[in-house]
Each structure stands twice: as C-alpha cells, then as structure tokens.
Motif scaffolding. Structure first.
Motif, PDB file in Angstrom:
ATOM      1  N   ARG A  43       3.582   4.664  -4.248  1.00  0.00           N
ATOM      2  CA  ARG A  43       3.740   3.324  -3.689  1.00  0.00           C
ATOM      3  C   ARG A  43       4.475   3.323  -2.359  1.00  0.00           C
ATOM      4  O   ARG A  43       4.158   2.545  -1.454  1.00  0.00           O
ATOM      5  N   GLU A  44       5.469   4.189  -2.211  1.00  0.00           N
ATOM      6  CA  GLU A  44       6.360   4.111  -1.059  1.00  0.00           C
ATOM      7  C   GLU A  44       5.993   5.064   0.067  1.00  0.00           C
ATOM      8  O   GLU A  44       6.689   5.107   1.085  1.00  0.00           O
ATOM      9  N   ASN A  45       4.918   5.827  -0.094  1.00  0.00           N
ATOM     10  CA  ASN A  45       4.515   6.778   0.936  1.00  0.00           C
ATOM     11  C   ASN A  45       3.037   6.610   1.259  1.00  0.00           C
ATOM     12  O   ASN A  45       2.243   6.199   0.415  1.00  0.00           O
ATOM     13  N   ARG A  46       2.708   6.954   2.489  1.00  0.00           N
ATOM     14  CA  ARG A  46       1.325   6.832   2.938  1.00  0.00           C
ATOM     15  C   ARG A  46       0.569   8.106   2.587  1.00  0.00           C
ATOM     16  O   ARG A  46       0.524   9.062   3.364  1.00  0.00           O
ATOM     17  N   LEU A  47      -0.033   8.096   1.421  1.00  0.00           N
ATOM     18  CA  LEU A  47      -0.851   9.223   0.990  1.00  0.00           C
ATOM     19  C   LEU A  47      -2.315   8.856   1.165  1.00  0.00           C
ATOM     20  O   LEU A  47      -2.690   7.678   1.135  1.00  0.00           O
ATOM     21  N   THR A  48      -3.146   9.870   1.325  1.00  0.00           N
ATOM     22  CA  THR A  48      -4.579   9.591   1.307  1.00  0.00           C
ATOM     23  C   THR A  48      -4.964   9.110  -0.086  1.00  0.00           C
ATOM     24  O   THR A  48      -4.254   9.350  -1.071  1.00  0.00           O
ATOM     25  N   ALA A  52      -3.204  10.359  -3.523  1.00  0.00           N
ATOM     26  CA  ALA A  52      -2.562   9.376  -4.403  1.00  0.00           C
ATOM     27  C   ALA A  52      -3.205   9.381  -5.784  1.00  0.00           C
ATOM     28  O   ALA A  52      -2.517   9.321  -6.809  1.00  0.00           O
ATOM     29  N   HIS A 271       2.190  15.599   0.178  1.00  0.00           N
ATOM     30  CA  HIS A 271       1.386  14.468   0.648  1.00  0.00           C
ATOM     31  C   HIS A 271      -0.033  14.907   1.007  1.00  0.00           C
ATOM     32  O   HIS A 271      -0.858  14.062   1.363  1.00  0.00           O
ATOM     33  N   TYR A 298      10.980  12.910   0.241  1.00  0.00           N
ATOM     34  CA  TYR A 298      10.340  11.989   1.185  1.00  0.00           C
ATOM     35  C   TYR A 298      11.181  10.724   1.380  1.00  0.00           C
ATOM     36  O   TYR A 298      11.138  10.112   2.456  1.00  0.00           O
ATOM     37  N   LYS A 302      12.576   9.712   5.192  1.00  0.00           N
ATOM     38  CA  LYS A 302      12.359   8.421   5.858  1.00  0.00           C
ATOM     39  C   LYS A 302      13.575   8.004   6.680  1.00  0.00           C
ATOM     40  O   LYS A 302      13.455   7.269   7.646  1.00  0.00           O
TER      41      LYS A 302
END
Length: 319
Positions: A43-48, A52, A271, A298, A302
């Motif tokens: 939820r809190e990271n930009r994964l593909t 994800a 990631h 991660y 941030k």
C-alpha cells in the motif's frame, strides 16, 4: 484486490492473537506480523502490479500454512470499540517498552497490531485484543535476545548509554530513520547468522515500530522506547568493524557458530518482480521477515534517500 488485502490484516491480527495459545511461545506471531507488513508495504510503496501481486500472493500462501484460518470476522456488535482496543494494547506496551526484551519484538508486535486495527477502523473481540495485550506483556523480564557477538546477555542488561556512544538526539521519526540507515551502511561485512544479518534486520524493524507508534499518535511510547533501542544498537556495534573469526570474536548463540560466513547478496531488490521469482516458501518465508525487513527498510528510505553503500548492505539482509 482490496478485499483480499484486508484479509491479510484480519488474518494477520488473528494469528498474532492466537500465537501463544496455539504454540505456547512468543514466535508464531511472526507470521501474522509478516502478513500485515506485506499489506502495508504494498500500500505504501510504488510497486509494479506484478510485484505487488507477488507480495500479496506470497503472504497469502504463508498464512495458508501458518495463519489462523478465520471463518468470519467479529461483527460490529461483537468487536471491542476501537479506542478501547488501542488503549489496552498501548497500556501493555507502556509496561514493556522501556526495556530491551528479545530485540524489541514486543514493540514490533504491538505497533503493527495497532496500525492494522486502526486501518480496519476496529477489529477483534475483547478476548482477541486481550490475547494480543497479554502476548506483549509476556515479554516482561525476558532476555534482551539470545544471540550476540563480543558481549553477553548479562553485560547487555547492565549496559548504560553514555556520551562516548556519540548517539544523536532523536526527537522524531525522520531522525530515527536517518540514524538507522547510517548504522546499516557502517557495516563493512554482513554475515549470515542470527547474531548478525538477522539482528541487523531487527534494527530496521524495531526502529520502524517506534516510528509507527509516533505516527499513530503515541509519541510518549516512542520516546520511552528510544533508550532500549539504542542499547541494542550499542551491542550490535561490537560486531561492526571486526572479522568474525574464532580468533577475533566471542559468540553467544544457540544457533550460530564461528567462523561466520558472509551473507548471500540478493541480486534483486524487493520492489522488483525478480526478487519474488525466487522460491521463498522453501525457507518458510524467513518466518515472515521477507515482508517485514523490506517494509521497514523502505519506510526508513522514504525519510532520506539511502547512499549506495546502504542499499548494498540491505541486499545482504534480504537474500
């Protein structure tokens, strides 16, 4: 997808709550904490989308093997009110957070439970919340941890912080994250051992748990938890700048033996989809740590973009 993710929270909490009853020890809760970490990490990271999906699939597979299979969640009328549930868990932490017990696992379990319950806007019966609180309280008067280099449990219990440690003043989560990343980057070699790579990983998760408490509004618990956390870091520093051979080190551990070998380096980072193409089940998902260590790292990253040597050392924590 969202519904399945919420089940990670619900089943993760149920696994933490039932841990002692099912196994008689403190450690089965690792799997519940790992499932909750997987949810929040996605939820809190930009994964593909593929990465994800892989994280979620692995967490669900872990729960199928180790989780508490709940047939239904408590209805609103059965649930303990959110404020009361949080207050009970926070009270349990108040009694235990001021000392170093089992490298901070009571703080890790407590903080991630509070975060999940807040996300769900309430969870659990009075009995389930009480089980989580009692799990946290059961850490009281336990040992700092079982595996150490160049020190002993007794020495750590007597250890005092002083100005020669050169620890910075830590007043908020950004400062704690920056400090943790600097400590991670300072290791010349990371060894494959509970006493080393695993303990360094718990520096990440213990500190992250303190930050979670601050972010959830429990600043007093954050401040009370900093000194025992720093005591663990002080003990860990004793293994930072030397070769861990029988000639150069002493070892207290029921699972590790000298000489230690350098940890395996992960080619991929969590990631990236490639990381999840490795069979994580054969190593039992490292007891949930394949989710918890990345979630915590991660989070710290941030707050300050880590230098290349910090990313490099992280690879030796997660292989």
């Amino acid at each position: 997808m969202a519904h399945l993710d919420r089940r990670l929270l619900e089943e993760g909490l149920a696994t933490i709550a039932s841990s002692r009853e099912r196994t008689g020890d403190l450690w089965h809760a690792h799997y519940g904490a790992g499932a909750i970490a997987a949810y929040f990490w996605v939820r809190e990271n930009r994964l593909t989308a593929l990465a994800a999906g892989s994280v979620t699939a692995e967490a669900k597979a872990m729960l199928r093997q180790h989780g508490t299979h709940i047939s239904h969640t408590a209805s609103p009328s059965e649930r303990m009110p959110l404020e009361e549930a949080e207050a009970r868990i926070a009270d349990a932490l108040e009694h235990t957070i001021g000392e170093l017990y089992w490298v901070g696992h009571q703080v890790i379990y407590g903080a991630i439970s509070l975060k999940a319950i807040r996300e769900l806007e309430g969870w659990g019966t009075v009995e389930e919340i009480e089980q989580i609180a009692q799990l946290i309280e059961s850490f009281e008067r336990t040992i700092p941890g079982r595996s150490w280099v160049n020190t002993t449990v007794k020495e750590i219990r007597l250890m005092q912080l002083d100005e020669n440690d050169n620890f910075p003043e830590i007043l908020h989560p950004i400062q704690l994250s920056q400090f943790i990343l600097e400590e991670l980057g300072a290791f010349r070699t990371i060894y494959q051992a509970e006493v080393h790579h695993d303990l360094i990983g718990h520096m990440l998760t213990y500190g992250h748990a303190l930050n979670m408490l601050y972010e959830l509004g429990y600043q007093a618990l954050f401040y009370k938890g900093i000194p025992p956390f720093l005591k663990m870091v002080k003990a860990l520093r004793l293994s930072r700048d030397i070769d861990l051979t029988p000639e150069a080190a002493t070892l207290q551990s029921p699972v590790d033996m000298l000489p230690l070998e350098q940890a395996e380096r992960s080619r991929a980072l969590p990631h990236e989809l490639e990381y999840w193409l490795t069979d994580r089940r054969c190593r039992d998902w490292y007891g949930g740590h394949i989710f918890k260590f990345p979630f915590s790292f991660y989070h710290h990253a941030k707050h300050e973009e880590p230098m290349p040597e910090i990313w490099e050392n992280f690879r030796y924590i997660i292989a």
